[in-house]
Design a protein around this motif. Structure first.
Motif, PDB file in Angstrom:
ATOM      1  N   GLY A 277      32.106  48.684  42.124  1.00 54.39           N
ATOM      2  CA  GLY A 277      30.771  48.685  42.713  1.00 54.39           C
ATOM      3  C   GLY A 277      29.775  47.866  41.918  1.00 54.39           C
ATOM      4  O   GLY A 277      28.592  47.789  42.287  1.00 54.39           O
ATOM      5  N   GLU A 278      30.221  47.225  40.843  1.00 51.62           N
ATOM      6  CA  GLU A 278      29.322  46.430  40.029  1.00 51.62           C
ATOM      7  C   GLU A 278      28.913  45.145  40.753  1.00 51.62           C
ATOM      8  O   GLU A 278      29.739  44.513  41.407  1.00 51.62           O
ATOM      9  N   LYS A 279      27.677  44.763  40.613  1.00 50.62           N
ATOM     10  CA  LYS A 279      27.154  43.542  41.228  1.00 50.62           C
ATOM     11  C   LYS A 279      27.023  42.486  40.136  1.00 50.62           C
ATOM     12  O   LYS A 279      26.000  42.404  39.454  1.00 50.62           O
ATOM     13  N   LEU A 280      28.063  41.685  39.984  1.00 49.85           N
ATOM     14  CA  LEU A 280      28.139  40.752  38.867  1.00 49.85           C
ATOM     15  C   LEU A 280      27.297  39.492  39.084  1.00 49.85           C
ATOM     16  O   LEU A 280      27.006  39.115  40.217  1.00 49.85           O
ATOM     17  N   LEU A 281      26.941  38.859  37.982  1.00 48.97           N
ATOM     18  CA  LEU A 281      26.143  37.631  37.984  1.00 48.97           C
ATOM     19  C   LEU A 281      27.049  36.416  37.817  1.00 48.97           C
ATOM     20  O   LEU A 281      28.207  36.535  37.390  1.00 48.97           O
ATOM     21  N   SER A 282      26.506  35.240  38.082  1.00 48.18           N
ATOM     22  CA  SER A 282      27.288  34.018  37.861  1.00 48.18           C
ATOM     23  C   SER A 282      27.630  33.867  36.384  1.00 48.18           C
ATOM     24  O   SER A 282      28.677  33.324  36.020  1.00 48.18           O
ATOM     25  N   GLY A 283      26.762  34.374  35.516  1.00 49.01           N
ATOM     26  CA  GLY A 283      27.012  34.312  34.079  1.00 49.01           C
ATOM     27  C   GLY A 283      28.140  35.210  33.612  1.00 49.01           C
ATOM     28  O   GLY A 283      28.564  35.138  32.458  1.00 49.01           O
ATOM     29  N   ASP A 284      28.625  36.063  34.508  1.00 50.32           N
ATOM     30  CA  ASP A 284      29.728  36.965  34.183  1.00 50.32           C
ATOM     31  C   ASP A 284      31.094  36.319  34.424  1.00 50.32           C
ATOM     32  O   ASP A 284      32.110  37.014  34.509  1.00 50.32           O
ATOM     33  N   GLY A 285      31.124  35.002  34.515  1.00 52.74           N
ATOM     34  CA  GLY A 285      32.370  34.294  34.794  1.00 52.74           C
ATOM     35  C   GLY A 285      33.541  34.677  33.902  1.00 52.74           C
ATOM     36  O   GLY A 285      34.662  34.903  34.391  1.00 52.74           O
ATOM     37  N   PRO A 286      33.360  34.783  32.564  1.00 50.91           N
ATOM     38  CA  PRO A 286      34.486  35.170  31.705  1.00 50.91           C
ATOM     39  C   PRO A 286      35.027  36.565  32.013  1.00 50.91           C
ATOM     40  O   PRO A 286      36.233  36.797  31.956  1.00 50.91           O
ATOM     41  N   ILE A 287      34.124  37.473  32.367  1.00 48.66           N
ATOM     42  CA  ILE A 287      34.540  38.836  32.689  1.00 48.66           C
ATOM     43  C   ILE A 287      35.303  38.859  34.005  1.00 48.66           C
ATOM     44  O   ILE A 287      36.321  39.549  34.145  1.00 48.66           O
ATOM     45  N   ILE A 288      34.820  38.102  34.985  1.00 51.00           N
ATOM     46  CA  ILE A 288      35.518  38.019  36.274  1.00 51.00           C
ATOM     47  C   ILE A 288      36.920  37.462  36.080  1.00 51.00           C
ATOM     48  O   ILE A 288      37.897  37.973  36.645  1.00 51.00           O
ATOM     49  N   LYS A 289      37.046  36.425  35.258  1.00 39.82           N
ATOM     50  CA  LYS A 289      38.363  35.834  34.997  1.00 39.82           C
ATOM     51  C   LYS A 289      39.263  36.824  34.290  1.00 39.82           C
ATOM     52  O   LYS A 289      40.449  36.950  34.619  1.00 39.82           O
ATOM     53  N   TYR A 290      38.731  37.539  33.311  1.00 39.51           N
ATOM     54  CA  TYR A 290      39.518  38.560  32.607  1.00 39.51           C
ATOM     55  C   TYR A 290      40.046  39.598  33.590  1.00 39.51           C
ATOM     56  O   TYR A 290      41.222  39.988  33.535  1.00 39.51           O
ATOM     57  N   ARG A 291      39.207  40.043  34.486  1.00 40.76           N
ATOM     58  CA  ARG A 291      39.626  41.072  35.446  1.00 40.76           C
ATOM     59  C   ARG A 291      40.677  40.538  36.414  1.00 40.76           C
ATOM     60  O   ARG A 291      41.617  41.262  36.772  1.00 40.76           O
ATOM     61  N   ARG A 292      40.512  39.307  36.830  1.00 44.14           N
ATOM     62  CA  ARG A 292      41.488  38.733  37.761  1.00 44.14           C
ATOM     63  C   ARG A 292      42.860  38.601  37.115  1.00 44.14           C
ATOM     64  O   ARG A 292      43.881  38.960  37.718  1.00 44.14           O
ATOM     65  N   VAL A 293      42.893  38.099  35.887  1.00 43.36           N
ATOM     66  CA  VAL A 293      44.178  37.945  35.195  1.00 43.36           C
ATOM     67  C   VAL A 293      44.796  39.309  34.918  1.00 43.36           C
ATOM     68  O   VAL A 293      46.006  39.503  35.099  1.00 43.36           O
ATOM     69  N   SER A 294      43.990  40.266  34.489  1.00 42.51           N
ATOM     70  CA  SER A 294      44.493  41.621  34.249  1.00 42.51           C
ATOM     71  C   SER A 294      45.111  42.198  35.513  1.00 42.51           C
ATOM     72  O   SER A 294      46.191  42.797  35.481  1.00 42.51           O
ATOM     73  N   ASP A 295      44.420  41.997  36.615  1.00 40.86           N
ATOM     74  CA  ASP A 295      44.910  42.498  37.901  1.00 40.86           C
ATOM     75  C   ASP A 295      46.234  41.835  38.279  1.00 40.86           C
ATOM     76  O   ASP A 295      47.166  42.487  38.741  1.00 40.86           O
ATOM     77  N   GLU A 296      46.322  40.530  38.062  1.00 40.26           N
ATOM     78  CA  GLU A 296      47.551  39.801  38.376  1.00 40.26           C
ATOM     79  C   GLU A 296      48.717  40.289  37.517  1.00 40.26           C
ATOM     80  O   GLU A 296      49.840  40.465  38.006  1.00 40.26           O
TER      81      GLU A 296
END
Length: 324
Positions: free
Chosen positions: A298-317
């Motif tokens: 439910g978090e509303k992430l910012l464009s500056g959160d790019g490294p966190i988004i990438k971390y989550r995507r790789v973790s999920d994969e």
């Protein structure tokens, strides 16, 4: 937790000769010890006979000895002797074997393979290309009441730096976040802050940003590095305890001078500077809910959160690949 990975869980110095160590890591109660050859053993901290904690026992030769009834187990969890049966017994005691976990050591770190042992890889995750014997380091540890994913994400978060660390590494009020640029190659995520003072300009997209000389790298599943300069680096391994707790082992690496003695002094005091910064993070991160992060949340992430988004995507994969 991501399965079939080598997790850095403890410094090697934590497991001493002739002394058992009981710890909780990756939601597992573990007993670690060294045999007479200094080889590591890691087994479930529960005797198969009556359920006593093996870590409360003693080392006897190459085995650990249960404190309750004296059953002995080798580094692979094999039951070697049951005193109640007598030395002359020929009864098969293999059913008393305890589950063991594959552990290895490198760079003064103990790694545990979390997954199927037959899938264990040969190389242990570490920043081998960035630190070598020319560096000295000093290490501290700290316990956080947070999931290891939150602790890791905090170290990839460039948005929080001028807010949380306004009087330390975030001085200068550079609250406008350009990018940041994020790269992922060979299981390593790399990024760097491109923050600026907000004077009304439009933030630059990630494509227009660069990875600077001072940058951050994260190696899955739990190893992070702050490349401050060619001569100074900080490495943290985030040891998962359970779903709500993590132990951070923070190392300050240094080769600023040609004297290892002076470098050791610098590293010693450098680790306490790290503690000041780390405690600023800790105060906030332990309040995050839910405890664990997730790609879909439910978090509303910012464009500056790019490294966190990438971390989550790789973790999920990685989690999903283990299920397939």
């Amino acid at each position: 937790m991501i399965k079939n990975q080598w997790y850095a869980i403890l410094p090697s110095k934590a497991v001493k000769k002739n002394k058992m160590l009981g710890v909780k890591r990756l939601n597992l109660d573990l007993a670690l010890f060294r045999n007479t050859k200094n080889e590591l053993g890691c087994v479930v901290d529960q005797c198969t006979h009556r359920g006593a904690e093996l870590s409360k026992g003693k080392i006897k030769g190459d085995c650990i000895r249960c404190p309750f009834h004296g059953l002995q187990f080798d580094k692979n969890g094999k039951c070697m002797f049951i005193p109640a049966n007598g030395k002359a017994s020929t009864v098969d005691i293999s059913r008393y074997n305890v589950k063991h976990y594959l552990v290895k050591e490198s760079n003064g770190i103990i790694y545990l393979w979390y997954g199927d042992e037959e899938n264990a890889t040969g190389e242990l995750p570490f920043f081998y290309d960035h630190v070598d014997d020319s560096y000295v380091y000093s290490e501290i540890e700290d316990h956080w009441n947070s999931h290891y994913s939150r602790s890791i994400e905090n170290q990839l978060d460039v948005v929080h730096v001028p807010i949380v660390h306004y009087n330390t590494i975030g001085r200068g009020n550079k609250t406008l976040i350009n990018g940041p640029k994020v790269e992922f190659e060979n299981n390593v995520l790399t990024t760097s802050a491109n923050n600026e003072v907000d004077e009304g300009q439009t933030p630059k997209p990630a494509a227009e940003c660069i990875i600077k000389e001072t940058y951050l790298s994260f190696m899955f599943p739990n190893m992070w590095m702050n490349h401050i300069s060619h001569k100074v680096k900080v490495i943290i391994y985030f040891a998962p305890v359970d779903e709500e707790n993590t132990v951070l082992y923070i190392r300050f690496y240094c080769k600023i001078t040609n004297s290892r003695i002076i470098n050791r002094i610098i590293a010693f005091f450098g680790k306490f500077a790290n503690r000041i910064i780390e405690r600023q993070d800790k105060r906030v991160v332990i309040t995050q809910k839910p405890k664990a992060s997730a790609l879909k949340s439910g978090e509303k992430l910012l464009s500056g959160d790019g490294p966190i988004i990438k971390y989550r995507r790789v973790s999920d994969e990685l989690k999903n690949s283990d299920k397939s």
